[in-house]
Design an enzyme around this catalytic site. Structure first.
Site, mmCIF file in Angstrom:
data_model
loop_
_atom_site.group_PDB
_atom_site.id
_atom_site.type_symbol
_atom_site.label_atom_id
_atom_site.label_comp_id
_atom_site.label_asym_id
_atom_site.label_seq_id
_atom_site.Cartn_x
_atom_site.Cartn_y
_atom_site.Cartn_z
ATOM 1 N N HIS A 22 -5.882 -33.760 17.315
ATOM 2 C CA HIS A 22 -4.820 -34.659 17.781
ATOM 3 C C HIS A 22 -3.704 -33.897 18.486
ATOM 4 O O HIS A 22 -2.628 -34.432 18.696
ATOM 5 C CB HIS A 22 -4.283 -35.479 16.612
ATOM 6 C CG HIS A 22 -5.335 -36.382 16.045
ATOM 7 N ND1 HIS A 22 -5.518 -37.669 16.478
ATOM 8 C CD2 HIS A 22 -6.305 -36.146 15.131
ATOM 9 C CE1 HIS A 22 -6.543 -38.202 15.835
ATOM 10 N NE2 HIS A 22 -7.040 -37.303 15.012
ATOM 11 N N GLU B 200 -5.284 -6.984 14.818
ATOM 12 C CA GLU B 200 -4.781 -5.661 14.447
ATOM 13 C C GLU B 200 -5.912 -4.629 14.514
ATOM 14 O O GLU B 200 -5.688 -3.458 14.754
ATOM 15 C CB GLU B 200 -4.177 -5.708 13.042
ATOM 16 C CG GLU B 200 -3.132 -4.650 12.807
ATOM 17 C CD GLU B 200 -2.350 -4.885 11.538
ATOM 18 O OE1 GLU B 200 -1.278 -5.517 11.610
ATOM 19 O OE2 GLU B 200 -2.803 -4.452 10.469
ATOM 20 N N GLY C 69 -4.968 -2.053 5.063
ATOM 21 C CA GLY C 69 -4.202 -3.205 4.577
ATOM 22 C C GLY C 69 -4.911 -4.531 4.820
ATOM 23 O O GLY C 69 -5.059 -5.362 3.924
ATOM 24 N N LYS D 146 0.838 -1.201 0.000
ATOM 25 C CA LYS D 146 0.000 0.000 0.000
ATOM 26 C C LYS D 146 0.877 1.258 0.000
ATOM 27 O O LYS D 146 0.692 2.161 -0.793
ATOM 28 C CB LYS D 146 -0.914 -0.026 1.229
ATOM 29 C CG LYS D 146 -1.850 1.155 1.319
ATOM 30 C CD LYS D 146 -2.819 0.974 2.482
ATOM 31 C CE LYS D 146 -3.567 2.266 2.773
ATOM 32 N NZ LYS D 146 -4.538 2.153 3.846
HETATM 33 C C1 G6Q Z 1 -2.696 -3.750 7.785
HETATM 34 C C2 G6Q Z 1 -1.480 -3.199 8.331
HETATM 35 C C3 G6Q Z 1 -0.210 -3.897 7.924
HETATM 36 C C4 G6Q Z 1 0.207 -3.629 6.478
HETATM 37 C C5 G6Q Z 1 1.630 -4.105 6.275
HETATM 38 C C6 G6Q Z 1 2.124 -3.873 4.869
HETATM 39 O O1 G6Q Z 1 -3.802 -3.334 8.000
HETATM 40 O O2 G6Q Z 1 -1.409 -1.842 8.074
HETATM 41 O O3 G6Q Z 1 -0.285 -5.288 8.097
HETATM 42 O O4 G6Q Z 1 -0.657 -4.268 5.597
HETATM 43 O O5 G6Q Z 1 2.465 -3.449 7.192
HETATM 44 O O6 G6Q Z 1 2.049 -2.513 4.519
HETATM 45 P P1 G6Q Z 1 2.211 -2.076 3.044
HETATM 46 O O7 G6Q Z 1 1.130 -2.684 2.219
HETATM 47 O O8 G6Q Z 1 2.149 -0.584 3.036
HETATM 48 O O9 G6Q Z 1 3.570 -2.582 2.575
#
Ligand code: G6Q
Length: 540
Positions: free
Chosen positions: A384, A353, A267, A206
């Site tokens: 198990h 999270e 994310g 992201k």
């Molecule tokens: C999700 C979090 C976190 C994020 C990762 C990767 O909600 O914010 O898990 O997805 O840290 O971040 P980037 O996609 O920005 O690399």
């Protein structure tokens, strides 16, 4: 907003708990032949039997009243209306727009976001189709056989979970791998047997700044150009998914292979955004759209089903019931499907999270428990190992048990065995085995105390016809909205993640201290200083 524990519904639930605490599920079922039917609900292809919970009609009435008093429906409507309910980041929370049919209007900041969603979806579909058909070729003209998704957290767990879940729907002439960890072993193991000429890397991030992903992406570029002998190969072997288009362009990825999304997609809520590009290449655009259809059907259900039939609302409220009144610290998620092996890990991020927070909307520390620890493994494997503690331990662990009536393999007899185990476990957890039953079975006197199973362990039974793309979408949305419900009750921002942001910053201080030159001045605590020194000495 009234403090949670001061609300009339909370106080009523507290008093009510005292009358329920000692009641056994055996008693609740014995006196109530209509219980299973009354405490079950269905929607968007998913059936929920929640009758094996330690609840009565009164519990349900009070939990629904709590949802009312906490304004869950109003907050839900605010989310769907594009209001900036992620207040600490001043962002709208619009993952529901990712699966809204074309023509729906969902606005934030005065702009309808749905056309942009469909533009990206169409671009993804065009790309996926070309990769799948072989029309998109690598630098040497070979077709792509392996897709490696590089991403971590929300840019990894969803795609990895979905690929495993939907593998029977995937193009079996292709393979999909996932690299997340900054441990070089992850990249090395994922690529050491690959032909670079047939490999496509999708860099999913992201922010396009995350240390792990940027490191692995740079490693991938060096690996590829080293193998193919040309920097020009990057354009034919890399795609990217990000909100940071400038960052991706600087990395050198062909703009034609960049797929965007938006800051209103968190994310962990992004597996149905462009972050799902690897999923779409695996299962094809049509199946991917069916998955979005499943997500959307559950969104509609959450918005429109009456409270007492509303699956995510019920699931969320039951989590609150055990978490806050019974003091349960964890929730187990046990999918009776080998294809859902990564589903507990996916839910772990989604829930922990989102709801692992200790201050409320007003920035004040909460005086009640928030998100439980989520964990689990596919049944029957878990039976198990750790189920012993579920049956006879001293901790209360409410469990979600997930099953599918139709198998995905041709081995139908084995599916009957799997389902028999699923139903039997929920039955045993609820009703246990009494001393009298053991005696009647001929169990010897000296053993009986150890063999007694108390029962009264609650489960939700989540059943669907078949694990297909639409069902997976519904199932994920069910949990997304259950998490939303819990967050709304606890008055916490389920959509920020400041704890993760801190982690991203912390390591950067130590990285230069691990350089190969002379030992720098170390100004951490004594333990951290000593660990750094020991590592520098022993790393070889
Ligand atoms: C999700 C979090 C976190 C994020 C990762 C990767 O909600 O914010 O898990 O997805 O840290 O971040 P980037 O996609 O920005 O690399």
């Amino acid at each position: 907003m009234t403090a949670l524990i001061a609300t009339p519904a909370w106080q009523a639930l507290k008093a009510h708990y005292a009358s329920i605490e000692g009641v056994h599920l055996r008693t609740l079922f014995d006196g109530d032949p209509g219980r299973a039917e009354r405490f079950s609900a269905e929607g968007s292809g998913i059936f929920l039997d929640y009758s094996k919970n330690r609840i009565t009609d009164e519990t349900l009435r009070l939990l629904l009243r709590l949802a009312d008093e906490r304004g869950v429906a109003q907050r839900r409507d605010a989310m769907f209306a594009g209001e900036k309910i992620n207040a600490t980041e001043r962002r709208a929370v619009l993952h529901v727009a990712l699966r809204a049919p074309s023509g729906t209007r969902i606005e934030t900041d005065g702009a309808d976001v749905v056309p942009g969603v469909h533009k990206v979806l169409d671009a993804m579909a065009g790309f996926a189709t070309r990769v799948r058909s072989g029309a998109f070729t690598g630098h040497t003209g070979k077709r792509i056989r392996t897709v490696v998704n590089i991403g971590i957290g929300g840019s990894y767990l969803g795609p990895a979970m979905a690929y495993r879940a939907l593998r029977p729907y995937s193009d079996r002439s292709m393979e999909f791998r996932f690299v997340a960890n900054v441990d070089g072993a992850d990249f090395h193991e994922a690529t050491q047997d690959l032909d670079a000429a047939e490999t496509l890397f999708i860099v999913s991030s992201k922010t396009f700044t995350t240390l792990e992903t940027m490191t692995n992406a740079a490693t991938a570029r060096a690996w590829l150009t080293g193998k193919l002998g040309s920097d020009a190969a990057v354009a034919k072997h890399f795609a990217a998914v990000s909100t940071n288009i400038a960052g991706v362009t600087t990395f050198g990825i062909d703009p034609a292979n960049i797929f965007g999304f938006w800051d209103w997609v968190g994310g962990r809520y992004s597996m149905d955004s462009a972050i799902g590009l690897s999923t779409m290449i695996a299962i094809g655009p049509e199946n991917y759209r069916a998955m979005l259809g499943g997500f959307h059907a559950m969104d509609r259900h959450f918005r429109t089903a009456p409270p007492e039939r509303n699956l995510p609302l019920l699931l969320g409220l039951l989590t609150v019931w055990y978490n806050n009144f019974f003091g349960a610290q964890t929730v187990g998620v046990m999918p009776y499907s080998a294809h859902l092996a990564r589903f507990p890990a996916y839910l772990q991020q989604l829930q922990m999270e989102s709801n692992g927070k200790h201050v409320d909307f007003g920035g004040n520390p909460v005086d009640y428990q928030t998100g439980p620890v989520i964990w689990g493994e596919p049944g029957t494997d878990g039976q198990h190992s750790f189920y012993q503690l579920l049956h006879q331990g001293t901790k209360l662990v409410p469990c979600d048990m997930i099953g599918f009536c139709q198998p995905l393999s041709p081995l139908t007899d084995q599916h009957d065995l799997l389902m028999a185990n699923l139903f039997a476990q929920a039955e045993a957890l609820a009703f246990g085995k009494t001393d009298a039953e053991l005696k009647a079975d001929g169990s010897p006197d000296f053993q009986r105390p150890y063999r007694v199973m108390e029962g009264n362990r609650p489960t939700n039974m989540i059943l669907a016809d078949k694990l297909d793309p639409a069902t997976l979408g519904s199932l994920v949305a069910l949990y997304e909205h259950s998490v939303f419900t819990q967050g709304a009750i606890w008055a916490i921002d389920s959509f920020d993640q400041w704890g993760v942001e801190l982690g991203k910053a912390l390591a950067s201080r130590i990285v230069p201290e691990l350089g190969r030159g002379a030992e720098p001045d170390l100004t951490h605590d004594a333990s951290t200083n000593a660990l750094i020194r020991r590592y520098r000495r022993l790393r070889g």
